[in-house]
Design a protein around this motif. Structure first.
Motif: not given
Length: 262
Positions: A210-224
């Protein structure tokens, strides 16, 4: 007109013989029947003669030409159409029984144009059949290739998948959840990161990561989730994350595809 002569009346002509004769005056015409022949007898004689000429004409035509009409040719054939065949033509066939019989008539008459059209139709159908067979063959090859790719994807190790994630999400931190991490800790770690990064959307891919998306359209964290991790535990984690997102107006999105299938 031959065998005619004038009478005392210069405008009147007579013709014929004693048995059958007549006369006419220019501008009018009439038959003078012999005294011993009535009009009915004359009509019968005339009818016999005309019928004889008509029969002789038909005999002559049949000797050199095919004078049977289409209806006459098809009538004997139509009588032999069985009930179930009529039912087929009525409910299922785009051609009527008459159409089929006309085709048979053309074929039976050995019309060159008709036979040539059938040959052309046969060639066209063979061409279309070859194209369909080629498409089926290509589809079979594609399916086999797809199966090989599926097997190859399933054989990917955790290291292969993690490397792939780091290539796709170059600017993201990839965090790993395996058997060494309890269910409760995995849930709390993910929720803590959702809170820290003021998350806008959670995206889940094939329940593998799963990925965590923020308001800047960035993806700071990916959980595998590692291959060894229990599917039931993954389901529990995702259910808790979805519940948390619902409580805090965060979009939660699940996708059956993942980057490992590319």
């Amino acid at each position: 007109m031959t065998n005619q002569k004038r009478t005392n009346d210069p405008r009147k002509f007579v013709f014929g013989n004693e048995r059958f004769g007549g006369s006419y005056t220019p501008g009018e015409f009439e038959f003078n029947f012999p005294e011993d022949m009535t009009r009915e007898e004359f009509e019968r004689m005339f009818t016999r003669k005309m019928n004889a000429f008509h029969k002789r004409g038909n005999d002559f035509a049949e000797e050199f030409f095919d004078t049977k009409s289409r209806k006459e040719k098809l009538k004997p054939l139509s009588i032999r159409v069985k009930p179930h065949t009529k039912e087929f033509f009525k409910k299922h066939s785009i051609l009527s029984a008459r159409d089929v019989l006309e085709m048979y008539e053309n074929f039976n008459n050995s019309s060159d144009a008709f036979i040539n059209s059938l040959i052309e139709d046969e060639k066209q159908l063979e061409k279309e059949l070859a194209e369909i067979q080629e498409k089926l063959h290509n589809a079979k090859l594609f399916k086999e290739k797809l199966s090989e790719m599926e097997i190859e994807r399933d054989d990917l190790t955790d290291e292969d998948k993690i490397l792939k994630l780091k290539q796709v999400y170059k600017d993201s931190e990839v965090k790993i959840i395996g058997n060494e991490i309890s269910l409760g800790k995995a849930q709390s770690d993910i929720i803590r990161d959702i809170q820290i990064y003021n998350t806008l959307i959670i995206r889940v891919f094939a329940k593998e990561f799963l990925t965590i998306g923020v308001y800047t359209n960035a993806t700071p964290i990916v959980y595998y989730f590692k291959n060894e991790y229990s599917n039931d535990d993954i389901e529990d984690i995702l259910n808790r994350i979805e519940e948390y997102c619902s409580e805090h107006d965060i979009e939660y999105n699940e996708n059956e595809m993942s980057c490992f299938e590319e």
